[in-house]
Scaffold this motif. Structure first.
Motif, PDB file in Angstrom:
ATOM      1  N   GLY A  32      33.313  38.355  17.923  1.00 21.14           N
ATOM      2  CA  GLY A  32      32.401  37.935  18.977  1.00 21.14           C
ATOM      3  C   GLY A  32      32.628  38.716  20.247  1.00 21.14           C
ATOM      4  N   PRO A  33      31.767  38.487  21.220  1.00 18.50           N
ATOM      5  CA  PRO A  33      31.835  39.235  22.469  1.00 18.50           C
ATOM      6  C   PRO A  33      32.952  38.725  23.386  1.00 18.50           C
ATOM      7  CG  PRO A  33      30.098  37.616  22.600  1.00 18.50           C
ATOM      8  CD  PRO A  33      30.649  37.551  21.193  1.00 18.50           C
ATOM      9  N   LEU A  34      33.327  39.569  24.310  1.00 19.18           N
ATOM     10  CA  LEU A  34      34.223  39.189  25.406  1.00 19.18           C
ATOM     11  C   LEU A  34      33.387  39.193  26.681  1.00 19.18           C
ATOM     12  CD1 LEU A  34      37.342  41.378  24.550  1.00 19.18           C
ATOM     13  CD2 LEU A  34      37.075  38.922  24.220  1.00 19.18           C
ATOM     14  N   PHE A  35      33.505  38.145  27.457  1.00 23.23           N
ATOM     15  CA  PHE A  35      32.715  38.011  28.672  1.00 23.23           C
ATOM     16  C   PHE A  35      33.625  38.015  29.895  1.00 23.23           C
ATOM     17  CE2 PHE A  35      30.347  35.681  25.403  1.00 23.23           C
ATOM     18  CZ  PHE A  35      29.116  36.295  25.492  1.00 23.23           C
ATOM     19  N   GLN A  36      33.103  38.501  31.011  1.00 17.99           N
ATOM     20  CA  GLN A  36      33.777  38.311  32.295  1.00 17.99           C
ATOM     21  C   GLN A  36      33.233  36.999  32.834  1.00 17.99           C
ATOM     22  OE1 GLN A  36      33.081  42.011  34.424  1.00 17.99           O
ATOM     23  NE2 GLN A  36      35.221  42.536  34.018  1.00 17.99           N
ATOM     24  N   ILE A  37      33.932  35.947  32.478  1.00 16.47           N
ATOM     25  CA  ILE A  37      33.430  34.600  32.723  1.00 16.47           C
ATOM     26  C   ILE A  37      33.217  34.297  34.214  1.00 16.47           C
ATOM     27  CG2 ILE A  37      35.679  33.454  32.740  1.00 16.47           C
ATOM     28  CD1 ILE A  37      34.337  31.236  31.008  1.00 16.47           C
ATOM     29  N   GLU A  38      34.013  34.932  35.073  1.00 20.60           N
ATOM     30  CA  GLU A  38      33.847  34.686  36.518  1.00 20.60           C
ATOM     31  C   GLU A  38      32.477  35.153  37.013  1.00 20.60           C
ATOM     32  OE1 GLU A  38      38.281  35.652  35.995  1.00 20.60           O
ATOM     33  OE2 GLU A  38      36.418  36.543  35.323  1.00 20.60           O
ATOM     34  N   ARG A  39      31.954  36.200  36.427  1.00 22.65           N
ATOM     35  CA  ARG A  39      30.640  36.702  36.836  1.00 22.65           C
ATOM     36  C   ARG A  39      29.527  35.741  36.441  1.00 22.65           C
ATOM     37  NH1 ARG A  39      30.509  43.227  35.935  1.00 22.65           N
ATOM     38  NH2 ARG A  39      32.285  43.684  37.284  1.00 22.65           N
ATOM     39  N   MET A  40      29.843  34.833  35.531  1.00 18.80           N
ATOM     40  CA  MET A  40      28.865  33.842  35.086  1.00 18.80           C
ATOM     41  C   MET A  40      29.111  32.488  35.745  1.00 18.80           C
ATOM     42  SD  MET A  40      28.987  35.074  31.083  1.00 18.80           S
ATOM     43  CE  MET A  40      28.446  33.530  30.447  1.00 18.80           C
ATOM     44  N   GLY A  41      30.041  32.447  36.716  1.00 14.51           N
ATOM     45  CA  GLY A  41      30.327  31.211  37.426  1.00 14.51           C
ATOM     46  C   GLY A  41      31.470  30.407  36.849  1.00 14.51           C
ATOM     47  N   GLY A  42      32.063  30.873  35.766  1.00 16.88           N
ATOM     48  CA  GLY A  42      33.151  30.157  35.126  1.00 16.88           C
ATOM     49  C   GLY A  42      34.512  30.620  35.615  1.00 16.88           C
ATOM     50  N   ALA A  43      35.547  30.187  34.921  1.00 16.37           N
ATOM     51  CA  ALA A  43      36.910  30.552  35.299  1.00 16.37           C
ATOM     52  C   ALA A  43      37.809  30.502  34.079  1.00 16.37           C
ATOM     53  CB  ALA A  43      37.430  29.586  36.362  1.00 16.37           C
ATOM     54  N   PHE A  44      38.899  31.236  34.150  1.00  8.83           N
ATOM     55  CA  PHE A  44      39.936  31.100  33.143  1.00  8.83           C
ATOM     56  C   PHE A  44      41.279  31.346  33.787  1.00  8.83           C
ATOM     57  CE2 PHE A  44      39.034  35.607  32.832  1.00  8.83           C
ATOM     58  CZ  PHE A  44      40.269  36.187  32.626  1.00  8.83           C
ATOM     59  N   THR A  45      42.300  30.826  33.125  1.00  8.49           N
ATOM     60  CA  THR A  45      43.648  30.986  33.640  1.00  8.49           C
ATOM     61  C   THR A  45      44.622  30.963  32.473  1.00  8.49           C
ATOM     62  OG1 THR A  45      45.181  30.237  35.365  1.00  8.49           O
ATOM     63  CG2 THR A  45      44.188  28.527  34.002  1.00  8.49           C
ATOM     64  N   LEU A  46      45.771  31.542  32.703  1.00  9.96           N
ATOM     65  CA  LEU A  46      46.874  31.464  31.760  1.00  9.96           C
ATOM     66  C   LEU A  46      47.751  30.306  32.213  1.00  9.96           C
ATOM     67  CD1 LEU A  46      48.491  32.714  29.388  1.00  9.96           C
ATOM     68  CD2 LEU A  46      49.635  34.147  31.093  1.00  9.96           C
ATOM     69  N   ALA A  47      48.149  29.470  31.285  1.00 10.42           N
ATOM     70  CA  ALA A  47      48.980  28.319  31.611  1.00 10.42           C
ATOM     71  C   ALA A  47      50.104  28.198  30.593  1.00 10.42           C
ATOM     72  CB  ALA A  47      48.130  27.046  31.631  1.00 10.42           C
ATOM     73  N   ALA A  48      51.143  27.473  30.991  1.00 10.10           N
ATOM     74  CA  ALA A  48      52.286  27.297  30.090  1.00 10.10           C
ATOM     75  C   ALA A  48      52.908  25.933  30.325  1.00 10.10           C
ATOM     76  CB  ALA A  48      53.322  28.393  30.325  1.00 10.10           C
ATOM     77  N   LEU A  49      53.630  25.480  29.315  1.00 14.81           N
ATOM     78  CA  LEU A  49      54.376  24.233  29.440  1.00 14.81           C
ATOM     79  C   LEU A  49      55.602  24.309  28.542  1.00 14.81           C
ATOM     80  CD1 LEU A  49      53.831  22.457  26.641  1.00 14.81           C
ATOM     81  CD2 LEU A  49      51.698  21.940  27.786  1.00 14.81           C
ATOM     82  N   HIS A  50      56.520  23.390  28.774  1.00 13.68           N
ATOM     83  CA  HIS A  50      57.672  23.249  27.880  1.00 13.68           C
ATOM     84  C   HIS A  50      57.392  22.070  26.964  1.00 13.68           C
ATOM     85  CE1 HIS A  50      61.628  22.948  26.183  1.00 13.68           C
ATOM     86  NE2 HIS A  50      61.590  21.649  26.449  1.00 13.68           N
TER      87      HIS A  50
END
Length: 149
Positions: free
Chosen positions: A54-72
């Motif tokens: 599938g495609p890869l999108f620059q989600i911020e340009r579409m009004g969205g967001a993404f982040t890298l997160a972690a937990l123990h």
């Protein structure tokens, strides 16, 4: 995996054509039929050789967001916590790491404000503190891996 599967993987890393029937056009370049290409991609996905087509999108340009997160995640609860995290539709990827923060995942949302809500939900559902590592700079790295024929 046979030689045709290798050609498919190598050829499609550059993307599918943007047209009415992208699989047909890609199949022509590869030298097979459209139905064969789709069936082979389905088999590669089912066997876990491919994880996504599938495609890869620059989600911020579409009004969205993404982040890298972690937990123990405590080892005795790791699978249970991973199941709860992965059940959320906003989780794009999840990786186990050998580190104090042993579960790393990507959160993709329709709006920037939703990131905090998803993190809060994960913390509530798992009892684990989530560490947010938002992107501070954009890089473009075009990396294509070749499958040896």
């Amino acid at each position: 995996m046979d030689d045709i599967d290798r050609v498919i993987i190598n050829q499609l890393q550059g993307g599918l054509p943007i047209c009415e029937r992208p699989y047909l056009e890609a199949a022509r370049v590869i030298g097979i039929g459209e139905e064969d290409l789709i069936a082979r991609l389905s088999q590669l996905l089912a066997r876990g050789i491919l994880t996504r087509v599938g495609p890869l999108f620059q989600i911020e340009r579409m009004g969205g967001a993404f982040t890298l997160a972690a937990l123990h995640a405590p080892e005795d609860r790791y699978d249970q916590i991973a199941e709860r995290v992965n059940a959320l539709p906003q989780i794009a990827h999840n990786y186990k790491r050998t580190h104090e923060l042993n579960m790393w995942f990507v959160i993709a949302t329709e709006t920037p404000d939703e990131i905090d809500r998803v993190i809060g939900r994960i913390e509530q559902d798992t009892g684990c503190a989530v560490f947010n590592f938002p992107k501070s700079r954009e890089y473009f790295v075009e990396m294509k891996l070749r499958v040896r024929e």
